[in-house]
Design an enzyme around this catalytic site. Structure first.
Site, PDB file in Angstrom:
ATOM      1  CG  ASP A  89      -1.947   1.015   1.301  1.00 47.37           C
ATOM      2  OD1 ASP A  89      -2.885   0.908   0.501  1.00 47.37           O
ATOM      3  OD2 ASP A  89      -1.855   1.947   2.134  1.00 47.37           O
ATOM      4  CD  GLU A 140      16.213 -14.680   3.970  1.00 52.52           C
ATOM      5  OE1 GLU A 140      15.586 -15.303   4.850  1.00 52.52           O
ATOM      6  OE2 GLU A 140      16.787 -13.603   4.176  1.00 52.52           O
TER       7      GLU A 140
END
Ligand code: NOJ
Length: 535
Positions: A198, A250
């Protein structure tokens, strides 16, 4: 497309949890309601869902005022319900993107409460943007209207680019940065496939908080091109997203970041999707483009070129929870109906024209290479609710603008599933947090499933054909056509949209695959129609 890069050509369906499906009859949608309806989205043929915020929140901005980033608001369910939703979506082959709101917290967030309690000069206040002074620290205006500074009884001011209940965080503070890395991991560990970020262009403010006197642009609008204003699109935001990207990388399976950044021109926007930053950015210049061949072609070209330059996929979007639904927006004369909010007494869209153009616009969008975003209800051809009584409005923009902007409630009304059920099947009771217009019975899903020519079946066919012909990962080649039309080839599919007054011809020998409306008797493409054909 390798699974890791699933998003490059994905069709992503936005769910607005308040208004999608209500399992308990309180008139407010919830997570179990969504989970129960997920098979419908599988049937529609989308690849992923994006959920607007469902976190604990006082709901002053419909959940974009987050009080706790690691929970679920009891109105929407529990963390267990979120886990169930994610698992069910994955079993159905749907990816799940959640909303992340890093620019501001709710004023009820533990950090802001602590800042208020601790007083001026305290370390707790350093996590937000507090300033002293007899006057507001600068001339900035809130996106929802009125000043962007609120004064506390102790004399200090705090910055809120949105509602006063949404204090802006200080992203120069290491604790703020660390906290959001941890929030990312919290949801990644629960299995989400990505985050819609956002106000991604707002986190860093110009260090001097330089005055900005240009009138503020209403939400759902682009700042005029030119140097970025001191509160938007500052260089420092990119370092934040590079750090986030390294966390996402990751995790296995292709987790993504999507920027909600009202930034232009496209080259500025493309900086958010450089290889080590986000994966996608919403293409708001495309959403804002008028219904006109020349302008749309320019925006399509400049979007593709800007994204190609950085190796990113281009996205396309026509509707979301902040703008007038495109089935209504396109029913206005050019230049009108683009601001958020239409009410009783305002000029009303031509519903028939709007729907006709919306179907043509969607068919054009879904043929473009890249990733497309759909907003719940658009597959039903749902119009904006343009007759909401002002007393029921909940968008903070309505009050903060002094009743100048009616706000975004008209695109957020709970959607109709069954024509003859209470609340049109939104929930088990005759309850809906915003009233649904009676005419929505005609748009209900059960009136459209299996009905040839219905908007729902048009979307379904388009999504299926887009997949079969690999349009999302294809390449666009413009074809010569009438000046009032656009024609292009994407792989073995030819697409023609007619924006002009005169019918236009398809290339010779073309076999129709799909058409937003029937062709005319001579096999020509009528005004405001898109056709997909094979050569
Ligand atoms: C953008 C969101 O889409 C909108 O609904 C919200 O009001 C603002 N950001 C503030 O969070």
């Amino acid at each position: 497309m390798p699974t890791e890069a699933w998003w490059r050509d994905a069709v992503i369906y936005q769910i607005y949890p308040r208004s999608f499906a209500d399992s308990d009859g309180d008139g407010m949608g919830d997570l179990p309601g969504i989970t129960a309806r997920l098979p419908e989205l599988r049937r529609l043929g989308v690849d992923a869902i994006w959920l607007s915020p469902f976190y604990p929140s006082p709901q002053h901005d419909a959940g974009y005022d987050v009080a706790d980033y690691r929970g679920v608001d009891p109105r929407f369910g529990s963390l267990g319900d979120a886990d169930k939703l994610i698992d069910t979506a994955h079993e159905l082959g749907l990816r799940v993107i959640v909303d992340l709101v890093p620019n501001h917290t709710s004023s009820e967030h533990a950090w802001f409460r602590a800042a208020l309690a601790a007083g001026p000069g305290s370390p707790e206040r350093q996590r937000y943007i507090f300033r002293d002074g007899a006057e507001p620290p600068n001339s900035w205006q809130s996106v929802f209207g009125g000043p962007a500074w609120e004064r506390l009884p102790d004399g200090q001011w705090y910055l809120h680019l949105f509602d006063a209940s949404q204090p802006d965080l200080n992203w120069d503070h290491p604790e703020v940065r660390a906290e959001f890395l941890d929030i990312l991991r919290f949801w990644l560990d629960r299995g989400v496939d990505g985050f819609r970020v956002d106000v991604a262009h707002g986190l860093i403010k110009d260090a001097d908080l330089t005055d900005w006197t240009a009138p503020s642009v209403v939400l759902g609008g682009l700042e005029p091109a030119g140097p970025p204003p001191p509160m938007w699109d500052q260089e420092g935001v990119h370092e934040i997203y590079r750090q986030w990207r390294s966390v996402l990388d990751e995790y296995p399976g292709g987790r993504i970041l999507v920027a909600e950044a009202w930034v232009q021109p496209e080259e500025r926007l493309a900086r958010y999707v450089r290889p080590d930053e986000m994966h996608q950015a919403f293409n708001f210049p495309y959403l804002e483009a008028p219904w006109a061949a020349t302008e749309l072609r320019e925006i399509i070209d400049s979007s593709l070129a800007a994204n190609d330059e950085v190796g990113a996929t281009t996205t396309w979007v026509l509707s979301n929870h902040d703008v007038v639904r495109h089935a209504s927006r396109l029913g206005f004369p050019p230049g009108e109906g683009r601001r958020p909010g239409i009410g009783i007494g305002d000029p009303q869209p031509d519903a028939g024209l709007g729907l006709r153009r919306a179907r043509a616009a969607t068919l054009l969008m879904l043929a473009l290479p890249g990733s497309a975003y759909l907003y719940q209800g658009e597959e039903l051809g749902l119009p904006e609710h343009t007759g909401l009584p002002d007393e029921v409005r909940q968008d903070p923009a309505w009050e903060r603008s002094g009743h100048v902007e009616r706000g975004r409630d008209g695109c957020r009304v709970p959607i109709p599933w069954e024509a003859d059920a209470p609340s049109f099947g939104f929930g088990p009771a005759d309850a809906s947090w915003l009233p649904q217009p009676a005419v929505w019975a005609e748009y209900a899903l059960d009136r459209q499933v299996g009905v040839p020519g219905s908007t729902y079946e048009l979307y379904r066919s388009a999504l299926r054909t887009r997949r079969t012909h690999e349009l999302g990962s294809g390449e666009l080649v413009w074809l010569a056509t009438d000046p009032g039309a656009l024609a292009f080839r994407n792989g073995d599919v030819v697409v023609v949209t007619n924006f002009g007054d005169e019918p236009v011809a398809l290339p010779g020998g073309a076999q129709i695959l799909l058409s937003s409306e029937p062709l005319d008797a001579g096999g020509l493409v009528p005004t405001d129609v898109t056709v997909w054909a094979m050569l």
